[in-house]
Motif scaffolding. Sequence first.
Motif, PDB file in Angstrom:
ATOM      1  N   PHE A 221       0.830  -1.202   0.000  1.00 23.97           N
ATOM      2  CA  PHE A 221       0.000   0.000   0.000  1.00 23.97           C
ATOM      3  C   PHE A 221       0.868   1.257   0.000  1.00 23.97           C
ATOM      4  O   PHE A 221       0.622   2.201  -0.774  1.00 23.97           O
TER       5      PHE A 221
ATOM      6  N   TYR B 243     -10.508   4.032   2.234  1.00 29.71           N
ATOM      7  CA  TYR B 243     -11.418   3.336   1.322  1.00 29.71           C
ATOM      8  C   TYR B 243     -12.756   3.171   2.018  1.00 29.71           C
ATOM      9  O   TYR B 243     -12.811   2.802   3.193  1.00 29.71           O
TER      10      TYR B 243
ATOM     11  N   LEU C 262       2.245   1.752  -3.295  1.00 30.58           N
ATOM     12  CA  LEU C 262       1.217   2.258  -4.210  1.00 30.58           C
ATOM     13  C   LEU C 262       1.115   3.772  -4.117  1.00 30.58           C
ATOM     14  O   LEU C 262       1.013   4.467  -5.143  1.00 30.58           O
TER      15      LEU C 262
ATOM     16  N   ILE D  36       0.238  -8.280  -3.334  1.00 35.07           N
ATOM     17  CA  ILE D  36      -1.113  -8.377  -2.784  1.00 35.07           C
ATOM     18  C   ILE D  36      -1.726  -9.733  -3.125  1.00 35.07           C
ATOM     19  O   ILE D  36      -2.293 -10.405  -2.252  1.00 35.07           O
TER      20      ILE D  36
ATOM     21  N   LYS E 192      -8.495  -0.240  -6.553  1.00 37.55           N
ATOM     22  CA  LYS E 192      -7.938   1.090  -6.824  1.00 37.55           C
ATOM     23  C   LYS E 192      -6.723   0.992  -7.748  1.00 37.55           C
ATOM     24  O   LYS E 192      -6.534   1.840  -8.628  1.00 37.55           O
TER      25      LYS E 192
ATOM     26  N   VAL F  42      -5.360  -4.125   7.923  1.00 40.25           N
ATOM     27  CA  VAL F  42      -5.388  -4.665   6.567  1.00 40.25           C
ATOM     28  C   VAL F  42      -5.832  -6.120   6.633  1.00 40.25           C
ATOM     29  O   VAL F  42      -5.088  -6.994   7.059  1.00 40.25           O
TER      30      VAL F  42
ATOM     31  N   MET G  31      -7.663  -2.316  -2.253  1.00 41.60           N
ATOM     32  CA  MET G  31      -6.391  -1.854  -2.816  1.00 41.60           C
ATOM     33  C   MET G  31      -6.251  -2.293  -4.263  1.00 41.60           C
ATOM     34  O   MET G  31      -5.837  -1.508  -5.130  1.00 41.60           O
TER      35      MET G  31
END
Length: 513
Positions: free
Chosen positions: A157, A399, A160, A195, A222, A211, A219
């Motif tokens: 994350f 989110y 990202l 992921i 997105k 998480v 995730m």
Amino acid sequence: MKRNTIPAIFAAVCLTAGWSCTDLEPEIYSDILIDEYYKTPEQLASLLADAYTQLAGEYGYVFREGYWSMQEYTSDEVVVPTRGTDWFDNGVPIAMHQHTWEENTRDVNNGWSFAYGGVGKCNNILDLIVSLKGDDESLYDDATVKGLAETKVLRAFYHLLAMDLYGNVAISASTTDPVKQSTRKEVFAWIEKEILANINRLDRNVRYGSVTKSVAHAMLAKLYLNAEVYTGTPRWQETAEQCDSIILGGYGYELSEDYFATFAKANTNNKEIIFPIVFDAVKAEGNMFHLMTLHYVHQTVYDFTTGTWNGPCTLKSFYDKYDDNDLRKKQWFVGEIQKDGKTLTYSNSAMENVPAIIVPEVTTLEDPTAANTFEGARFVKFEVEPGIAHHANSDFPIYRYADILLMKSEALMRQNGGAATPDALTAANLVHMRANLAPYTAADLTLPELLNERGRELAWEGHRRQDQIRFGTFTSGSWEFKTGGESANRAIFPIPQWVMDANPGVYTQNAWR
């Protein structure tokens, strides 16, 4: 068998977390086998906590001079006028809004530090897990397997966030890895692989603020939503599939009946929130929107114990995107600032005892007289709590379920040449109708309208720059104080100069002018 004591383990956590531990001589309370500790999700959570603290705090995800400002000040929904000398900040907020940032601009520096600070904390925790449990993952108990996966996905994350902002960045998969720049496409592939490799090892139960499997699906949704921007290849089908993994996954997420309940001071465990930053006015600081945006005289209205800053607001063009019947328009304060039914007044060097009335128009970015003191609708989506000081209690949703529905709608429309399918209409209308608006028809729901709807629904939640880039309005579009048509390279930020200097010969600077 490896043995250690709880005090020694605590010392190791102190060192990796960067705490100041002045007395590291272990005091032996009991001799506990390492294999008997960090075996439950609760125990693992205490070990992982430091990686999550990166999200909160003064320099966290919603910091006004870092990641959040890079996503929002640069967009059509946030502007920070200089009112007298307040908020000039060496011209940084104006540069961000007008897309004239440089490789040494404050917020560009802070965004990198934030993202890679999170990566570093995750890597420290992964090292500590190995030191406690050994390097043979096949021997790990179930709780450790889940904790390892959780840390790796959280690390993905943070990557990202860095990849979204800076493009060609470093993949840091270990504290011992040499720094090496990768292309945006390579970083995308690594994030996706990390992921996918760990999603089925994550806890399937929803643990608020952690998480878990549903967060990993968000995730991925997105990531795939913006895949064409990141890699040149659209991934709309995968976007819809990841959204459905949440919608149909039995996780219990749903839209709040009341839009503003999601942003209440007591919004912890709200069923719309998928992945939050958990804030607390005392124990987990960082939510300071009330101070940032409200006018100076609002301190009197709410009896805040510290002064308000009269800063960021929205533009009239964005405020006007809301229909008057749209309940979400109430997330912006305009009109008379009153207390006990009376309109308050305000005085400065340019005015004396002037009625305090906020107007949506922003006429100038710089006014040395501060005559623009009342300009710009103020952000009040999160419940404003009387009597608080610098920090608020509302958790911040990174989110949430409404975004999942809108992402699904967009993915289906993109696959259908931009036209709304029945399923796209259904998903978008769940969000749209909650705001007290008539349902979209297929003719109503165009891609430009969906961008507007995302703006109205997700305002100030850190999505707008991404959305505008994806819809093609970020560099080519124009709005108040920002002239469109600049280089498409402005859709990416430069690597900070201090990063380049600290790693000679490693990074090639992005084309960002």
